[in-house]
Scaffold this motif. Structure first.
Motif, PDB file in Angstrom:
ATOM      1  N   ASP A 160       0.823  -1.211   0.000  1.00  0.00           N
ATOM      2  CA  ASP A 160       0.000   0.000   0.000  1.00  0.00           C
ATOM      3  C   ASP A 160       0.856   1.260   0.000  1.00  0.00           C
ATOM      4  N   HIS A 161       1.999   1.217   0.685  1.00  0.00           N
ATOM      5  CA  HIS A 161       2.888   2.377   0.695  1.00  0.00           C
ATOM      6  C   HIS A 161       3.474   2.620  -0.698  1.00  0.00           C
ATOM      7  N   ALA A 162       3.856   1.534  -1.386  1.00  0.00           N
ATOM      8  CA  ALA A 162       4.424   1.672  -2.725  1.00  0.00           C
ATOM      9  C   ALA A 162       3.392   2.221  -3.700  1.00  0.00           C
ATOM     10  N   LEU A 163       2.146   1.715  -3.615  1.00  0.00           N
ATOM     11  CA  LEU A 163       1.096   2.204  -4.496  1.00  0.00           C
ATOM     12  C   LEU A 163       0.840   3.689  -4.268  1.00  0.00           C
ATOM     13  N   GLU A 164       0.814   4.098  -3.008  1.00  0.00           N
ATOM     14  CA  GLU A 164       0.574   5.509  -2.692  1.00  0.00           C
ATOM     15  C   GLU A 164       1.699   6.394  -3.215  1.00  0.00           C
ATOM     16  N   TRP A 165       2.955   5.936  -3.065  1.00  0.00           N
ATOM     17  CA  TRP A 165       4.092   6.739  -3.499  1.00  0.00           C
ATOM     18  C   TRP A 165       4.120   6.888  -5.026  1.00  0.00           C
ATOM     19  N   PHE A 166       3.905   5.794  -5.729  1.00  0.00           N
ATOM     20  CA  PHE A 166       4.054   5.825  -7.181  1.00  0.00           C
ATOM     21  C   PHE A 166       2.835   6.375  -7.908  1.00  0.00           C
ATOM     22  N   ARG A 167       1.806   6.790  -7.158  1.00  0.00           N
ATOM     23  CA  ARG A 167       0.711   7.522  -7.797  1.00  0.00           C
ATOM     24  C   ARG A 167       1.164   8.905  -8.251  1.00  0.00           C
ATOM     25  N   THR A 168       2.120   9.472  -7.536  1.00  0.00           N
ATOM     26  CA  THR A 168       2.572  10.836  -7.833  1.00  0.00           C
ATOM     27  C   THR A 168       4.075  10.937  -8.070  1.00  0.00           C
ATOM     28  N   ASN A 169       4.786   9.790  -8.038  1.00  0.00           N
ATOM     29  CA  ASN A 169       6.240   9.810  -8.212  1.00  0.00           C
ATOM     30  C   ASN A 169       6.667   8.697  -9.144  1.00  0.00           C
ATOM     31  N   GLU A 170       7.837   8.866  -9.741  1.00  0.00           N
ATOM     32  CA  GLU A 170       8.366   7.856 -10.648  1.00  0.00           C
ATOM     33  C   GLU A 170       9.675   7.256 -10.150  1.00  0.00           C
ATOM     34  N   THR A 171      10.410   7.986  -9.341  1.00  0.00           N
ATOM     35  CA  THR A 171      11.715   7.509  -8.887  1.00  0.00           C
ATOM     36  C   THR A 171      11.627   6.877  -7.507  1.00  0.00           C
ATOM     37  N   CYS A 172      12.636   6.100  -7.166  1.00  0.00           N
ATOM     38  CA  CYS A 172      12.682   5.378  -5.900  1.00  0.00           C
ATOM     39  C   CYS A 172      12.707   6.353  -4.730  1.00  0.00           C
ATOM     40  N   PRO A 173      11.912   6.108  -3.676  1.00  0.00           N
ATOM     41  CA  PRO A 173      11.879   7.025  -2.534  1.00  0.00           C
ATOM     42  C   PRO A 173      13.141   7.008  -1.682  1.00  0.00           C
ATOM     43  N   THR A 174      14.045   6.070  -1.917  1.00  0.00           N
ATOM     44  CA  THR A 174      15.269   6.034  -1.123  1.00  0.00           C
ATOM     45  C   THR A 174      16.274   7.091  -1.559  1.00  0.00           C
ATOM     46  N   GLY A 175      16.051   7.675  -2.735  1.00  0.00           N
ATOM     47  CA  GLY A 175      16.995   8.664  -3.232  1.00  0.00           C
ATOM     48  C   GLY A 175      18.093   8.075  -4.089  1.00  0.00           C
ATOM     49  N   CYS A 176      17.968   6.782  -4.460  1.00  0.00           N
ATOM     50  CA  CYS A 176      19.005   6.159  -5.280  1.00  0.00           C
ATOM     51  C   CYS A 176      18.967   6.663  -6.722  1.00  0.00           C
ATOM     52  N   GLY A 177      17.847   7.286  -7.092  1.00  0.00           N
ATOM     53  CA  GLY A 177      17.734   7.856  -8.425  1.00  0.00           C
ATOM     54  C   GLY A 177      17.164   6.930  -9.477  1.00  0.00           C
ATOM     55  N   HIS A 178      16.866   5.681  -9.102  1.00  0.00           N
ATOM     56  CA  HIS A 178      16.349   4.731 -10.090  1.00  0.00           C
ATOM     57  C   HIS A 178      14.879   5.020 -10.387  1.00  0.00           C
ATOM     58  N   LYS A 179      14.503   4.934 -11.658  1.00  0.00           N
ATOM     59  CA  LYS A 179      13.119   5.131 -12.065  1.00  0.00           C
ATOM     60  C   LYS A 179      12.394   3.796 -11.950  1.00  0.00           C
ATOM     61  N   CYS A 180      11.777   3.567 -10.802  1.00  0.00           N
ATOM     62  CA  CYS A 180      11.165   2.268 -10.516  1.00  0.00           C
ATOM     63  C   CYS A 180       9.820   2.089 -11.203  1.00  0.00           C
ATOM     64  N   ASN A 181       9.051   3.178 -11.326  1.00  0.00           N
ATOM     65  CA  ASN A 181       7.702   3.067 -11.857  1.00  0.00           C
ATOM     66  C   ASN A 181       7.751   2.940 -13.375  1.00  0.00           C
ATOM     67  N   LEU A 182       7.566   1.724 -13.886  1.00  0.00           N
ATOM     68  CA  LEU A 182       7.654   1.495 -15.323  1.00  0.00           C
ATOM     69  C   LEU A 182       6.445   2.033 -16.063  1.00  0.00           C
ATOM     70  N   PHE A 183       5.303   2.154 -15.384  1.00  0.00           N
ATOM     71  CA  PHE A 183       4.082   2.659 -16.001  1.00  0.00           C
ATOM     72  C   PHE A 183       3.571   3.833 -15.175  1.00  0.00           C
ATOM     73  N   PRO A 184       4.175   5.015 -15.331  1.00  0.00           N
ATOM     74  CA  PRO A 184       3.794   6.168 -14.515  1.00  0.00           C
ATOM     75  C   PRO A 184       2.361   6.585 -14.768  1.00  0.00           C
ATOM     76  N   SER A 185       1.693   7.011 -13.707  1.00  0.00           N
ATOM     77  CA  SER A 185       0.320   7.470 -13.820  1.00  0.00           C
ATOM     78  C   SER A 185       0.287   8.837 -14.476  1.00  0.00           C
ATOM     79  N   SER A 186      -0.903   9.239 -14.889  1.00  0.00           N
ATOM     80  CA  SER A 186      -1.047  10.525 -15.552  1.00  0.00           C
ATOM     81  C   SER A 186      -0.729  11.663 -14.600  1.00  0.00           C
ATOM     82  N   SER A 187      -1.056  11.462 -13.297  1.00  0.00           N
ATOM     83  CA  SER A 187      -0.781  12.517 -12.319  1.00  0.00           C
ATOM     84  C   SER A 187       0.716  12.733 -12.154  1.00  0.00           C
TER      85      SER A 187
END
Length: 209
Positions: free
Chosen positions: A171-198
């Motif tokens: 649930d935390h990952a789903l909430e984060w990637f609704r509005t973000n594309e990169t990893c929340p740890t700050g590593c810089g990796h673009k984890c969200n392969l299918f970014p939402s429109s928002s």
């Protein structure tokens, strides 16, 4: 089988010699292709039997090694569908049984990249070992299975990025990637392969500003 006519008498030694030459050169692909095209493996006569080679003086164990090596090569190249098809259609039940084995997943530590060796144990002051519910990497001693957002141990469904190895509560990952594309740890990796429109609109807005 023994050659029955002049054509077989000439072809059988030639095919056997070619197979052995390619095997000595490490070309297991050609060996397997020839075995498939020439139908060299004879299936067992009954259930529980052993496959045999149709070529005299060519051991079935040697042919089996060619198949196993080639299947391993296909899997290393991520050609899993081709490997599964070869296993499924092989006349040797030993090779065919590979598809009946369970699939294994191997994990590595997201901190140091070393393979994880299952559950860990910690030592108390008395020197006694205790099994831990929270796994610890044996190489870097870092905690494994911590959520990348709340930093608490994940006891339910754990989701992670196959690219950077970071993850956490679903649930935390789903909430984060609704509005973000990169990893929340700050590593810089673009984890969200299918970014939402928002998330896309947010990034477009930041670019315009």
């Amino acid at each position: 089988a023994t050659p029955q006519n002049a054509m077989q008498y000439m072809l059988v030694p030639t095919i056997r010699k070619l197979l052995l030459q390619r095997a000595n050169a490490g070309d297991v692909q050609t060996c397997v292709v020839l075995c498939e095209v020439m139908d060299i493996i004879s299936p067992p006569a009954n259930a529980g039997g052993v496959a045999k080679s149709k070529l005299p003086n060519l051991n079935i164990e040697l042919i089996r090694e060619w198949y196993l090596s080639y299947i391993d090569l296909l899997q290393q190249m991520c050609l899993f569908e081709q490997a599964a098809s070869l296993i499924r259609n092989c006349n040797d039940p030993v090779i065919g049984a590979l598809n009946q084995q369970s699939t294994s997943f191997h994990e590595s530590c997201p901190l140091c990249g070393k393979p994880l060796m299952g559950a860990s144990a910690i030592q108390d002051n008395a020197g006694s070992n205790h099994r831990t519910a929270q796994r610890v990497c044996r190489s870097c001693r870092g905690k494994i299975g911590m959520c990348f957002l709340c930093h608490e141990p994940v006891k339910g469904i754990f989701v992670w990025c196959p690219g950077c190895g970071h993850g956490g509560h679903l649930d935390h990952a789903l909430e984060w990637f609704r509005t973000n594309e990169t990893c929340p740890t700050g590593c810089g990796h673009k984890c969200n392969l299918f970014p939402s429109s928002s998330a896309s609109q947010k990034n477009d807005g930041s670019r315009r500003n």
